[in-house]
Design an enzyme around this catalytic site. Sequence first.
Site, PDB file in Angstrom:
ATOM      1  N   HIS A   1     -11.407  -6.180 -13.120  1.00 23.51           N
ATOM      2  CA  HIS A   1     -12.715  -6.093 -12.480  1.00 23.51           C
ATOM      3  C   HIS A   1     -13.343  -7.477 -12.547  1.00 23.51           C
ATOM      4  CE1 HIS A   1     -12.249  -1.910 -14.009  1.00 23.51           C
ATOM      5  NE2 HIS A   1     -12.852  -1.579 -12.899  1.00 23.51           N
TER       6      HIS A   1
ATOM      7  N   ASP B   1     -14.747  -8.028 -15.918  1.00 26.50           N
ATOM      8  CA  ASP B   1     -13.794  -8.178 -17.029  1.00 26.50           C
ATOM      9  C   ASP B   1     -13.481  -9.650 -17.243  1.00 26.50           C
ATOM     10  OD1 ASP B   1     -13.501  -5.386 -17.005  1.00 26.50           O
ATOM     11  OD2 ASP B   1     -11.688  -5.459 -15.763  1.00 26.50           O
TER      12      ASP B   1
ATOM     13  N   MET C   1      -3.827  -7.079  -8.481  1.00 29.94           N
ATOM     14  CA  MET C   1      -4.942  -6.365  -7.845  1.00 29.94           C
ATOM     15  C   MET C   1      -6.246  -6.853  -8.470  1.00 29.94           C
ATOM     16  SD  MET C   1      -7.153  -3.666  -8.824  1.00 29.94           S
ATOM     17  CE  MET C   1      -6.443  -2.302  -9.761  1.00 29.94           C
TER      18      MET C   1
ATOM     19  N   GLU D   1     -10.126   4.545  -4.556  1.00 28.56           N
ATOM     20  CA  GLU D   1      -9.673   5.373  -5.680  1.00 28.56           C
ATOM     21  C   GLU D   1     -10.590   6.577  -5.845  1.00 28.56           C
ATOM     22  OE1 GLU D   1      -9.024   3.153  -9.283  1.00 28.56           O
ATOM     23  OE2 GLU D   1      -9.562   4.876 -10.508  1.00 28.56           O
TER      24      GLU D   1
ATOM     25  N   LYS E   1     -12.163  10.160  -7.277  1.00 29.07           N
ATOM     26  CA  LYS E   1     -12.352  10.858  -8.560  1.00 29.07           C
ATOM     27  C   LYS E   1     -13.373  11.959  -8.320  1.00 29.07           C
ATOM     28  CE  LYS E   1     -13.311   9.954 -13.442  1.00 29.07           C
ATOM     29  NZ  LYS E   1     -13.854   9.016 -14.451  1.00 29.07           N
TER      30      LYS E   1
ATOM     31  N   GLU F   1      -5.098   8.124  -8.718  1.00 32.78           N
ATOM     32  CA  GLU F   1      -4.881   8.031 -10.175  1.00 32.78           C
ATOM     33  C   GLU F   1      -4.518   9.399 -10.722  1.00 32.78           C
ATOM     34  OE1 GLU F   1      -7.702   5.798 -12.571  1.00 32.78           O
ATOM     35  OE2 GLU F   1      -7.543   7.267 -14.192  1.00 32.78           O
TER      36      GLU F   1
ATOM     37  N   HIS G   1      -7.338  11.469 -12.263  1.00 31.71           N
ATOM     38  CA  HIS G   1      -8.451  11.897 -11.421  1.00 31.71           C
ATOM     39  C   HIS G   1      -8.120  13.164 -10.634  1.00 31.71           C
ATOM     40  CE1 HIS G   1     -10.344   7.585 -11.559  1.00 31.71           C
ATOM     41  NE2 HIS G   1     -10.189   8.126 -12.745  1.00 31.71           N
TER      42      HIS G   1
ATOM     43  N   ASP H   1      -2.393   4.335  -9.738  1.00 32.35           N
ATOM     44  CA  ASP H   1      -2.837   4.237 -11.133  1.00 32.35           C
ATOM     45  C   ASP H   1      -2.138   5.308 -11.951  1.00 32.35           C
ATOM     46  OD1 ASP H   1      -4.487   2.089 -10.816  1.00 32.35           O
ATOM     47  OD2 ASP H   1      -6.362   3.169 -11.145  1.00 32.35           O
TER      48      ASP H   1
ATOM     49  N   ASP I   1     -12.436  12.521 -18.569  1.00 32.32           N
ATOM     50  CA  ASP I   1     -11.444  11.523 -18.167  1.00 32.32           C
ATOM     51  C   ASP I   1     -10.717  10.983 -19.398  1.00 32.32           C
ATOM     52  OD1 ASP I   1     -10.087   9.642 -16.711  1.00 32.32           O
ATOM     53  OD2 ASP I   1     -11.835   8.415 -16.257  1.00 32.32           O
TER      54      ASP I   1
ATOM     55  N   ASP J   1      -7.471   9.306 -19.571  1.00 35.83           N
ATOM     56  CA  ASP J   1      -6.718   8.048 -19.454  1.00 35.83           C
ATOM     57  C   ASP J   1      -5.620   7.921 -20.500  1.00 35.83           C
ATOM     58  OD1 ASP J   1      -8.129   7.206 -17.239  1.00 35.83           O
ATOM     59  OD2 ASP J   1      -9.514   5.924 -18.335  1.00 35.83           O
TER      60      ASP J   1
ATOM     61  N   ASP K   1      -3.507   2.587 -15.599  1.00 35.20           N
ATOM     62  CA  ASP K   1      -4.962   2.600 -15.849  1.00 35.20           C
ATOM     63  C   ASP K   1      -5.231   3.587 -16.971  1.00 35.20           C
ATOM     64  OD1 ASP K   1      -7.652   2.451 -15.879  1.00 35.20           O
ATOM     65  OD2 ASP K   1      -7.982   3.131 -13.838  1.00 35.20           O
TER      66      ASP K   1
END
Lengths: 388, 388, 388, 388
Positions: free
Chosen positions: D57, D60, D91, D184, D186, D220, D223, D248, D258, D260, D290
């Site tokens: 991101h 980030d 990406m 993406e 969700k 993902e 999701h 993802d 969520d 992950d 992810d």
Amino acid sequence: MNDIRLTPTREDKFAFGLWTIGHIGRDPFGDPTREPISPSDFVNGLDEVGAWGVSFHDDDLLPPGTSASERENIKKSFRKALDDTGIVVSMATTNLFTMPCFKDGAFTSNDPQVRKFAIQKVMNSIDVGAEFGAPTIVFWGGREGVEAAGSKYPLDALERYREAMNFLVGYVKDQGYRMKFAMEPKPNEPRGDTFLPTIGHTMAFIETLDDPSMVGLNPEVAHETMAGLSFYQGVAQAIWQKKLFHIDLNDQKIGRYDQDLRFGSEGIKDDFFLVRLLERTGYSGPKHFDSRPYRSEHGEGVWEFARNSMRNYLAFAAKAKAYDNDPKVKEAESLAGVDALANETIGKYSKALAEKLKAENFDYEQLAKRNYFNERLDQLAIDHIFGL
Amino acid sequence: MNDIRLTPTREDKFAFGLWTIGHIGRDPFGDPTREPISPSDFVNGLDEVGAWGVSFHDDDLLPPGTSASERENIKKSFRKALDDTGIVVSMATTNLFTMPCFKDGAFTSNDPQVRKFAIQKVMNSIDVGAEFGAPTIVFWGGREGVEAAGSKYPLDALERYREAMNFLVGYVKDQGYRMKFAMEPKPNEPRGDTFLPTIGHTMAFIETLDDPSMVGLNPEVAHETMAGLSFYQGVAQAIWQKKLFHIDLNDQKIGRYDQDLRFGSEGIKDDFFLVRLLERTGYSGPKHFDSRPYRSEHGEGVWEFARNSMRNYLAFAAKAKAYDNDPKVKEAESLAGVDALANETIGKYSKALAEKLKAENFDYEQLAKRNYFNERLDQLAIDHIFGL
Amino acid sequence: MNDIRLTPTREDKFAFGLWTIGHIGRDPFGDPTREPISPSDFVNGLDEVGAWGVSFHDDDLLPPGTSASERENIKKSFRKALDDTGIVVSMATTNLFTMPCFKDGAFTSNDPQVRKFAIQKVMNSIDVGAEFGAPTIVFWGGREGVEAAGSKYPLDALERYREAMNFLVGYVKDQGYRMKFAMEPKPNEPRGDTFLPTIGHTMAFIETLDDPSMVGLNPEVAHETMAGLSFYQGVAQAIWQKKLFHIDLNDQKIGRYDQDLRFGSEGIKDDFFLVRLLERTGYSGPKHFDSRPYRSEHGEGVWEFARNSMRNYLAFAAKAKAYDNDPKVKEAESLAGVDALANETIGKYSKALAEKLKAENFDYEQLAKRNYFNERLDQLAIDHIFGL
Amino acid sequence: MNDIRLTPTREDKFAFGLWTIGHIGRDPFGDPTREPISPSDFVNGLDEVGAWGVSFHDDDLLPPGTSASERENIKKSFRKALDDTGIVVSMATTNLFTMPCFKDGAFTSNDPQVRKFAIQKVMNSIDVGAEFGAPTIVFWGGREGVEAAGSKYPLDALERYREAMNFLVGYVKDQGYRMKFAMEPKPNEPRGDTFLPTIGHTMAFIETLDDPSMVGLNPEVAHETMAGLSFYQGVAQAIWQKKLFHIDLNDQKIGRYDQDLRFGSEGIKDDFFLVRLLERTGYSGPKHFDSRPYRSEHGEGVWEFARNSMRNYLAFAAKAKAYDNDPKVKEAESLAGVDALANETIGKYSKALAEKLKAENFDYEQLAKRNYFNERLDQLAIDHIFGL
């Protein structure tokens, strides 16, 4: 993994209900796709695939309306098949859900006549179970619930539920039957909300009975999983509270209609830990499959389904053993502190202990620095499941 | 519906936790959107909106690392606010989840030092609760669980959980505090699978404690609803087993992250029956809101949220009363046989009763013909909810 | 709320399928509790309760195996009932799920003969629909899916699905029928995983057809809700993409078996916003109820169910109107910025706009301070639902 | 399974986001348990574990508020690490969710200034992505949704969403960047209900853009699984519609927050079929993880997590290959008719074909007798997963 035993023996105590492999493939949107299997053919089929036990609802064996002489014939040929094969009756149960009179419930129907009829039907079912040596009577209260919350005051419903269970325990004791009861929870379907929806609610209820020692649980993979609860953790609590009297193995996706899939075909990791738990705690009851083949199967396909249900159990058992013997697992468990959880934290309360504890100084920032290596440990379970 | 009272009084016993209205609006994906509210401002705010009680985690009131003198100052100003307003401390609880040292659990951490620290932390928290007259100590074991099933043998975890609860009951009794404990179940989040995931599992666990009478439940709407279980039915069982010691009101959609929505804003029908149940059974504990305003709100918005939480409870209570007084409801209940469920089915077991019952002849086809008019009864609940 | 109209008129365009009120009350665990209702009695019943339209599956009207002369008789008496009452045929659909030959799918069965038979069956069903003037043919692909993921390569399945839809569009055009198609998504049940499980997946699929303009959606409350998706938001997207050709109203709890509950009886808040949306966007198709009375009902009970389905729609419509006219709502909407979302953010891309935007300086800390008053706005919806 | 390759190579194109392995372990109830990892350390770590790509991101890499000179330093050292290791930027994406200003949404915030700021932020993020050669820009609209349904008219929200996407496509084309966009979906969390909640809804939306060819999907696992939808089937539809631009990989239980989780650690059977699909269709984009380590891990534990994510993918790929080469699988597929689904059913519509089909006589009772052997085929998948 070359030397895994995947073929069942009688000692494995695998059992199937007449309604499982024998399910005719009707669903809410479709007509039957399979012919019924007669009880004696069913027993012979079980023998061929290497199962050990058979279970039934009263109506599976003796359909309502069967004449007295027909009943004797059915029982005779069923008995013969049992004798011929050595298959045992591992459990009997009562169908309190198919007949339209139970549409409002059985023990908790608002109609007192229905409630009485339900109790009578169980008494008769218990008699048949006793006749065939069933050590366990299962109670699935599939219709004990509501769609319209206002239609039953739940405190009354629980009273009636308890009354029925107490009465029936009384009956079994009075008859001198060597039997115990196992209650099977389910959160919903076919009713909107079922009373006693989970392992927990049912165990709590059992504690209120006149003789709790007579009543335990028959938890089912699919039923806890529907609610997204870990079946493994639930069964562990039941074992911890000494209430695992029977078990229903199948499979299910979370948050769906009751799927009754082949054991081991869906919630693979939870299933692995479940089998490990059953083996580790020495569960000695039947490993009972309450599942049914996909509607697309018939003939040999349904027996293949039965074989694969047992095969998956045996595969998990072998993998669990290998996991427990793997030095990498032992090391990771040690880093995770698995064994340390078996040690007392502080012991029974005393003023002295309390004062001592209060005076201790914990460096909680330091404690936070520990690495538990749970990712490693979890991957080792995956590796064993994968046979890597 | 002109004469519904929607403004709270102290007799309604509405309470809020410091962490609820005061939640700063952080979520797993976003930074805080609100300033913290000091405990004394919070109490004053509660007074203004007409609440009766306040609750807190130890760390809400006295953040970890607060010096002794600061602690005294905080407590003094909190005490003053309570005295000024008449707001009571309705419950205290212990934060065993925020500190990183609890990442593997508190009472069930694999690290014995963490387990001891957790018990010590609760003892201190109980002392603070006692100092402020809290009659109930809530236990939410948010970190008591696993992501990696292999990381804790669940039978050990339950042993440690029991040991901790027994020890702390011992402490309270020894100190002579007039308090009871209320355990708050939750199925998951923040851990993958929590031990004691539902009302049922927790009630069953409590029965295994040394003194079950000291420990009851603090069920929460959102937590049972996450698992798709009817909160109404669960609370009813808790009341039936005399274990409803406290209650957390909020709202939630099934099968989601913990939403902690405003009570009455989502599961409207279940909420209606819940309030009816609480009113009908004379529940006399706090009506405690464990919810938080949407992240988009601050300032007056959060207090409006508090007002509306209470307003919805009062609206449901008034509607429940109207429903129970409505002759159409009484008639529909009669057709549905609601009251008949309060009558014994057969009574205590005796051989004579059993024989008599076995001899009875039930016309089950006739019994199936009854029309229960549950659609009508359910619609009357909807009509009352709608104010029609 | 004194002047709410709760009695339907023909202009409301309320419709019911033969299989809804007429459902015989069989479920996966229980036998039928009700007698079938003949198509002509059904139409007369609809007339009495004030409905406008009737819909049917081919097999509801003309059961498989009906002789040619019987078919004519059934159609004649159905036609007569329609003529007598003025009830219109609002939609026709094809049963591609009950017959055992569809156990592996219809358009996506692995058996090419089954696939051809399915297409033929739809052609015949379209002819019957055309004969009765049905403007819409609904497609529910209840069996288009799998339990065993390996049993169908999903890219092949989607090809076959598309081929069938394209062929049938060709047929309708060639016949000169004035009809459109509406596809009805469902995530699972009776199959483990259905192809085209949601509104979204189905809309995306439609875009790949030869003539997308001929095919839209028939979304159903229960089906999206099973997956925990907001039906309201899904229908909004369908409207936005001009694909709402038909709608199935009923109710459902998240994460459960297909409940087909009375509209307005469960997801009350989502239902309120749904009706507001339909009214606001001027949806002019049938308001079709695809629900069924609880199994406990029969006789007059099932017609009361029908009346209350329409009543709830009308109540929501009146409440939505009152909500939209309420100055407090307008004020809260203004604080929330609801209308501002209708304004363009920046417009169509141009280099000049991009450069200008890049040069702008946003005070994001200031922007974060806005209070959106969503709690207030949401409570106003609750107040209107409650009739406060 | 002796010769399975479980160690990644660059050709495998495994990628991780800075926020994944680098997640600091904060959750809604707990403080961070890990130190942040600097972008360059992260890249070096990826190199050591054998990954190929890194994603980020904007925030980030370059936290909001970073000065111009700091930005240059960060970018320089990140570039150096990339050059030193050969790790590519696979990406880039934009954080439109952490800043409090996005509490009401980004592209669909009711505040026009927030919407403009969001678009500007993405433009800047695209520039950084372009600078590092990112071929794909991912859009996760985590805040594009509502808790209070009344707070956004969904048709307006979709208009604004489209406007923003069109504008940004315009920007990329105008700049001459060789990039595509991947959206993406969700269903919920952190918002109550998200716009474009699934693969399907998002694909349908993309068709309404000015240039749909520029925009595809980044689905993902977690999701889709949250909503109980089959990720495998969803990805298959995305591939079929040529919209799988990025993926993802992680894991998740249905109906939960969520999670992950580590890819391959939970939904094992769906994961197996997913990897088989990606390999079989020649998906050539990044295999992007992810996910994040359990909060209990740090230091080497997080890198072990990364290794095991890739290991599980490789294990599935090898198992999928073995499954496809297994003669027993081929035989069972043949019995199930898997390949026959690839054959046209009837072909393009023509009057002649229609007439011919209508005239055909199908023996649907005979067709129903086919045994599809799906239980056998499914068990063979389990056997390969188990390495039996």
